[in-house]
Design an enzyme around this catalytic site. Sequence first.
Site, PDB file in Angstrom:
ATOM      1  CE  LYS A 211      -0.300  -0.464   4.959  1.00 39.35           C
ATOM      2  NZ  LYS A 211      -1.187  -0.960   6.177  1.00 39.35           N
TER       3      LYS A 211
ATOM      4  CE1 TYR B 292      15.961  30.662   7.322  1.00 40.16           C
ATOM      5  CE2 TYR B 292      15.969  28.279   6.929  1.00 40.16           C
ATOM      6  CZ  TYR B 292      15.742  29.494   6.255  1.00 40.16           C
ATOM      7  OH  TYR B 292      15.440  29.977   5.030  1.00 40.16           O
TER       8      TYR B 292
HETATM    9  C1  LIG Z   1      -0.423  -2.063   6.773  1.00 39.56           C
HETATM   10  C2  LIG Z   1      -1.161  -3.272   7.203  1.00 39.56           C
HETATM   11  C3  LIG Z   1      -0.289  -4.324   7.287  1.00 39.56           C
HETATM   12  C4  LIG Z   1       1.122  -4.302   7.077  1.00 39.56           C
HETATM   13  O1  LIG Z   1       1.785  -3.993   8.537  1.00 39.56           O
HETATM   14  P1  LIG Z   1       3.184  -3.862   8.691  1.00 39.56           P
HETATM   15  O2  LIG Z   1       3.401  -3.477  10.288  1.00 39.56           O
HETATM   16  O3  LIG Z   1       4.016  -2.806   7.721  1.00 39.56           O
HETATM   17  O4  LIG Z   1       3.896  -5.161   8.516  1.00 39.56           O
HETATM   18  C5  LIG Z   1      -0.977  -5.775   7.297  1.00 39.56           C
HETATM   19  N1  LIG Z   1      -2.343  -5.640   7.500  1.00 39.56           N
HETATM   20  C6  LIG Z   1      -3.073  -4.402   7.448  1.00 39.56           C
HETATM   21  C7  LIG Z   1      -4.570  -4.808   7.503  1.00 39.56           C
HETATM   22  C8  LIG Z   1      -2.638  -3.316   7.394  1.00 39.56           C
HETATM   23  O5  LIG Z   1      -3.282  -2.304   7.254  1.00 39.56           O
END
Ligand SMILES: *Cc1c(COP(=O)(O)O)cnc(C)c1O
Length: 362
Positions: free
Chosen positions: A34, A252
């Site tokens: 994702k 800065y």
């Molecule tokens: C993002 C997500 C994962 C992966 O999680 P990680 O902590 O990055 O391994 C797995 N399952 C669901 C439902 C998620 O939203």
Amino acid sequence: MPEAALIIDLDAIARNYATIRAVAGDRPVAAVVKANAYGLGADRVAPRLRAAGCEQFFVAKLVEGVALRRHLQDATIYVLEGLAAVEIDEFVACGLRPVLGTPGEIELWAAAGDRLGRRLPAAIHLDTGMCRLGLSSAEVAGLDRGRLRSIDLTLVMSHLACAEDPGHPMNARQLALFLELSQKLPPAPRSLANASGTFLGPAFHFDLLRPGAALYGINPTPGRPNPMQPVVRIRAPVLRVHRLDAPGTVGYGAAHAAEKGARIATVGVGYADGYMRSAGAGTFGLIAGREVPIVGRVSMDLMTLDVSALDEHQVEVGTPVELLAGPGGIDAVAEAGGTIGYELLTRLGHRLRRIHLESQRA
Ligand SMILES: *Cc1c(COP(=O)(O)O)cnc(C)c1O
């Protein structure tokens, strides 16, 4: 001047995938890609994982699934965010599987299958303690079992809230509720563990692991040594070296005082590139493998490093500096900035040219 680049080691991602496979006792391992594979480029990351044997992928949103399908013709793609009526045709056309999380979504998918004269594949998400997506216990109890038969149920899943803390009582509580609720659904493969959940032991493994972060080098076992290999680093050239011939200040707010004789190197990476201003001083760059401290405030496009400890000929205009690559890697920089590696990775800016390294295909 060569531009600042984000270097992404696809082979390291494949090795991290193999590490998770081994921890999971060779159960099937999906990849969560994702948010454009946590910012690293799903179009390159997913095919590399597919070549490494990964057959199932998760994205958050339909648009991500549609884009990913173009790069993965023969893999299963689940969309975590669920299903809206207007999306059904696109899900079907692209062969994407929704992760259904309400009775209404289940009914939509069942009815779509009825219309098409075939049972359409999907996952069902059970809420065991996150309270974000997924069916509640009451909704599971109230489900119309006959209607479920109109769906090709390929996965039953839930998501852990505290997997990175092995001692947290939520883990056992969610496991027990997942076992209880999943028994009330038709038999299907089950999945509970994200990357950190993989390291909670075999009771959490079920039939499919769903790691994301660890594939990209984030430590799934915070507080313990990182079992994953680093995947990303920023590489940028030194733009300018200042030698102070009197005591002076840097950046800065004149926040850093430099002594007479100090040498300060300027690099064209700033918070607009995702290197958090809040991390800044206290984190390090690497020049020829040696740690050099970032000093002064990180600004939008630039940062400054104290290179006084290195020989003059080692730091010149054009000398490459690596960031996010020191001890502790992205996790250490994220922690210094008050956040986690996940947020740091997904916010790395698009002004950084992505360079994907790929030497071999398993
Ligand atoms: C993002 C997500 C994962 C992966 O999680 P990680 O902590 O990055 O391994 C797995 N399952 C669901 C439902 C998620 O939203």
